[in-house]
Scaffold this motif. Structure first.
Motif, PDB file in Angstrom:
ATOM      1  N   GLN A   1      17.361  72.207  56.746  1.00 53.98           N
ATOM      2  CA  GLN A   1      17.726  73.346  55.669  1.00 53.98           C
ATOM      3  C   GLN A   1      18.046  73.145  54.467  1.00 53.98           C
ATOM      4  O   GLN A   1      18.623  72.605  53.596  1.00 53.98           O
ATOM      5  CB  GLN A   1      19.002  74.170  56.623  1.00 53.98           C
ATOM      6  N   TYR A   2      16.676  72.813  54.183  1.00 56.01           N
ATOM      7  CA  TYR A   2      16.436  72.024  53.369  1.00 56.01           C
ATOM      8  C   TYR A   2      15.637  72.194  52.433  1.00 56.01           C
ATOM      9  O   TYR A   2      14.337  72.283  53.328  1.00 56.01           O
ATOM     10  CB  TYR A   2      16.571  70.162  53.014  1.00 56.01           C
ATOM     11  N   ALA A   3      14.969  72.274  51.018  1.00 58.98           N
ATOM     12  CA  ALA A   3      13.732  72.368  50.112  1.00 58.98           C
ATOM     13  C   ALA A   3      12.997  70.967  49.955  1.00 58.98           C
ATOM     14  O   ALA A   3      13.387  70.228  49.236  1.00 58.98           O
ATOM     15  CB  ALA A   3      13.557  73.330  49.482  1.00 58.98           C
ATOM     16  N   LEU A   4      11.824  70.731  49.459  1.00 64.98           N
ATOM     17  CA  LEU A   4      11.192  69.560  49.409  1.00 64.98           C
ATOM     18  C   LEU A   4      10.531  70.287  47.584  1.00 64.98           C
ATOM     19  O   LEU A   4       8.962  70.382  48.219  1.00 64.98           O
ATOM     20  CB  LEU A   4      10.136  68.374  49.993  1.00 64.98           C
TER      21      LEU A   4
ATOM     22  N   ILE B   1      11.119  67.767  41.901  1.00 63.97           N
ATOM     23  CA  ILE B   1      11.436  66.016  42.144  1.00 63.97           C
ATOM     24  C   ILE B   1      10.717  64.659  41.028  1.00 63.97           C
ATOM     25  O   ILE B   1      11.176  64.144  41.272  1.00 63.97           O
ATOM     26  CB  ILE B   1      10.916  66.034  43.595  1.00 63.97           C
ATOM     27  N   PHE B   2       9.117  65.246  41.404  1.00 64.53           N
ATOM     28  CA  PHE B   2       8.824  63.866  40.662  1.00 64.53           C
ATOM     29  C   PHE B   2       9.509  64.499  39.215  1.00 64.53           C
ATOM     30  O   PHE B   2       9.105  63.267  37.981  1.00 64.53           O
ATOM     31  CB  PHE B   2       6.845  63.831  40.174  1.00 64.53           C
ATOM     32  N   ARG B   3       9.387  65.645  38.358  1.00 63.49           N
ATOM     33  CA  ARG B   3      10.195  66.115  36.973  1.00 63.49           C
ATOM     34  C   ARG B   3      11.296  65.237  36.561  1.00 63.49           C
ATOM     35  O   ARG B   3      11.186  64.059  35.774  1.00 63.49           O
ATOM     36  CB  ARG B   3      10.527  66.875  36.665  1.00 63.49           C
TER      37      ARG B   3
ATOM     38  N   PHE C   1      11.988  56.691  58.358  1.00 64.13           N
ATOM     39  CA  PHE C   1      12.754  55.473  58.278  1.00 64.13           C
ATOM     40  C   PHE C   1      13.744  55.257  57.287  1.00 64.13           C
ATOM     41  O   PHE C   1      14.113  55.135  56.604  1.00 64.13           O
ATOM     42  CB  PHE C   1      12.331  54.549  58.658  1.00 64.13           C
ATOM     43  N   ALA C   2      13.022  56.626  55.640  1.00 61.89           N
ATOM     44  CA  ALA C   2      13.233  56.251  54.612  1.00 61.89           C
ATOM     45  C   ALA C   2      14.339  56.664  54.610  1.00 61.89           C
ATOM     46  O   ALA C   2      14.297  55.944  52.956  1.00 61.89           O
ATOM     47  CB  ALA C   2      12.486  57.453  53.971  1.00 61.89           C
ATOM     48  N   TYR C   3      15.053  57.447  54.990  1.00 62.99           N
ATOM     49  CA  TYR C   3      16.890  57.784  55.421  1.00 62.99           C
ATOM     50  C   TYR C   3      17.521  56.157  55.598  1.00 62.99           C
ATOM     51  O   TYR C   3      18.809  56.571  55.244  1.00 62.99           O
ATOM     52  CB  TYR C   3      17.154  59.127  55.029  1.00 62.99           C
TER      53      TYR C   3
ATOM     54  N   LEU D   1      12.270  57.648  42.155  1.00 63.10           N
ATOM     55  CA  LEU D   1      12.176  58.408  43.536  1.00 63.10           C
ATOM     56  C   LEU D   1      12.588  58.559  44.829  1.00 63.10           C
ATOM     57  O   LEU D   1      13.621  60.065  45.252  1.00 63.10           O
ATOM     58  CB  LEU D   1      10.299  58.307  43.773  1.00 63.10           C
ATOM     59  N   VAL D   2      13.184  57.987  45.765  1.00 58.90           N
ATOM     60  CA  VAL D   2      13.670  57.495  46.650  1.00 58.90           C
ATOM     61  C   VAL D   2      15.277  57.727  46.334  1.00 58.90           C
ATOM     62  O   VAL D   2      15.808  58.986  47.483  1.00 58.90           O
ATOM     63  CB  VAL D   2      14.007  56.199  47.006  1.00 58.90           C
ATOM     64  N   GLY D   3      15.847  57.887  45.577  1.00 56.43           N
ATOM     65  CA  GLY D   3      17.196  58.141  44.658  1.00 56.43           C
ATOM     66  C   GLY D   3      16.944  59.806  45.108  1.00 56.43           C
ATOM     67  O   GLY D   3      17.893  60.150  45.512  1.00 56.43           O
ATOM     68  N   VAL D   4      16.125  59.898  43.536  1.00 59.78           N
ATOM     69  CA  VAL D   4      15.685  61.781  43.682  1.00 59.78           C
ATOM     70  C   VAL D   4      15.772  62.497  44.932  1.00 59.78           C
ATOM     71  O   VAL D   4      16.477  63.908  45.266  1.00 59.78           O
ATOM     72  CB  VAL D   4      14.767  61.753  43.004  1.00 59.78           C
ATOM     73  N   VAL D   5      14.453  62.008  45.663  1.00 57.06           N
ATOM     74  CA  VAL D   5      14.742  63.211  47.685  1.00 57.06           C
ATOM     75  C   VAL D   5      15.745  62.300  48.217  1.00 57.06           C
ATOM     76  O   VAL D   5      15.971  63.557  48.667  1.00 57.06           O
ATOM     77  CB  VAL D   5      13.742  62.116  48.028  1.00 57.06           C
ATOM     78  N   TYR D   6      16.672  61.444  47.787  1.00 55.61           N
ATOM     79  CA  TYR D   6      17.831  61.499  48.475  1.00 55.61           C
ATOM     80  C   TYR D   6      18.980  62.507  47.636  1.00 55.61           C
ATOM     81  O   TYR D   6      19.822  63.053  48.956  1.00 55.61           O
ATOM     82  CB  TYR D   6      18.184  59.930  48.928  1.00 55.61           C
TER      83      TYR D   6
END
Length: 268
Positions: A24-27, A32-34, A174-176, A238-243
């Motif tokens: 239940q999340y949106a990407l 994200i890039f902004r 394994f990104a998270y 980017l990893v931090g923002v997606v997280y």
């Protein structure tokens, strides 16, 4: 907002881990890039200097290791003749050694990116913050490295194309794992399992993010790698923002802050 026994205020900014585990999340890749570009413009210096420090430390440790290890061990990982390929066993050994040595530093760099996602400033020395979770970080990276290497070996026996697909797959699922260990203190096995669950819900989007990052690195190679000064910090941010957008970032108020003080009292 929650308050613990030490009267330390805590809150989570961004997503929710429980919701993320249910998909239940949106990407929103545009957003994200902004956010990532904004964070990188504000906080790229500390991350790049931290990354340079990590490379320097890794180089020194490598030279020391080659000077003290028995010669027969070194011969297993260093080709003795020009043009001689490194064996599959040697690649696995190098991968595991790199994971064990680098895991705390990767954790520190990832934590810096997570802090930047909520606009908390960092300094280059923060790459050592991962050492507070060194054991779990090493265990996590060793486990994911072993799984990846075994997967590549098995798929490579079938077809080289399957090996390429396996490399892409393992790079995203394994990104998270490391972020969950270093930011939430989750155990290695749970972090790996949570990462698999979260990523599988939006697997195509994560693969697209991987392609974008890989493309930026390849483009940098055509410009003598000079853009990496900005691209490397951008990747960690980017990893931090997606997280942050998916599972959220826990921040806390360390101490009361006088009104009118411009220094942010929040830490992550």
């Amino acid at each position: 907002m929650q308050t613990n026994n030490d009267e330390q205020q805590q809150m989570i900014i961004g997503g929710n881990l429980t919701d993320a585990l249910r998909g239940q999340y949106a990407l929103n890749l545009g957003e994200i890039f902004r956010y990532t570009l904004a964070a990188t413009r504000s906080h790229w210096v500390s991350l790049f200097l931290g990354f340079l420090a990590f490379l320097g430390i890794l180089l020194v440790l490598t030279l020391v290791a080659f000077s003290v290890l028995p010669e027969q061990w070194v011969d297993q990982v260093v080709p003795q003749q020009a043009g001689q390929p490194v064996s599959q066993n040697a690649l696995m050994i190098l991968s595991l050694i790199g994971s064990a040595v680098g895991a705390p530093f990767w954790g520190g760099l990832i934590l810096m990116g997570i802090r930047h996602s909520v606009d908390i400033p960092t300094k280059a020395a923060d790459i050592f913050d991962g050492f507070s979770r060194a054991g779990p970080l090493i265990a996590t990276l060793l486990a994911t490295s072993i799984i990846t290497q075994l997967g590549l070996i098995l798929t490579g026996q079938l077809h080289w194309g399957l090996s390429v697909l396996a490399q892409i797959y393992f790079s995203v699922v394994f990104a998270y794992a490391l972020p969950l260990v270093v930011e939430r203190g989750i155990t290695p096995l749970n972090a790996i399992y949570y990462s698999l669950r979260i990523v599988h819900y939006k697997l195509p989007q994560f693969i697209l993010l991987l392609f974008v990052v890989t493309g930026l690195v390849i483009l940098s190679s055509f410009m003598f790698f000079l853009p990496l000064i900005f691209v490397v910090p951008l990747i960690f941010n980017l990893v931090g923002v997606v997280y942050k957008e998916t599972v959220g970032v826990t921040i806390k108020l360390d101490k009361p802050q006088p009104q009118g003080d411009d220094d942010s009292p929040w830490t992550a």
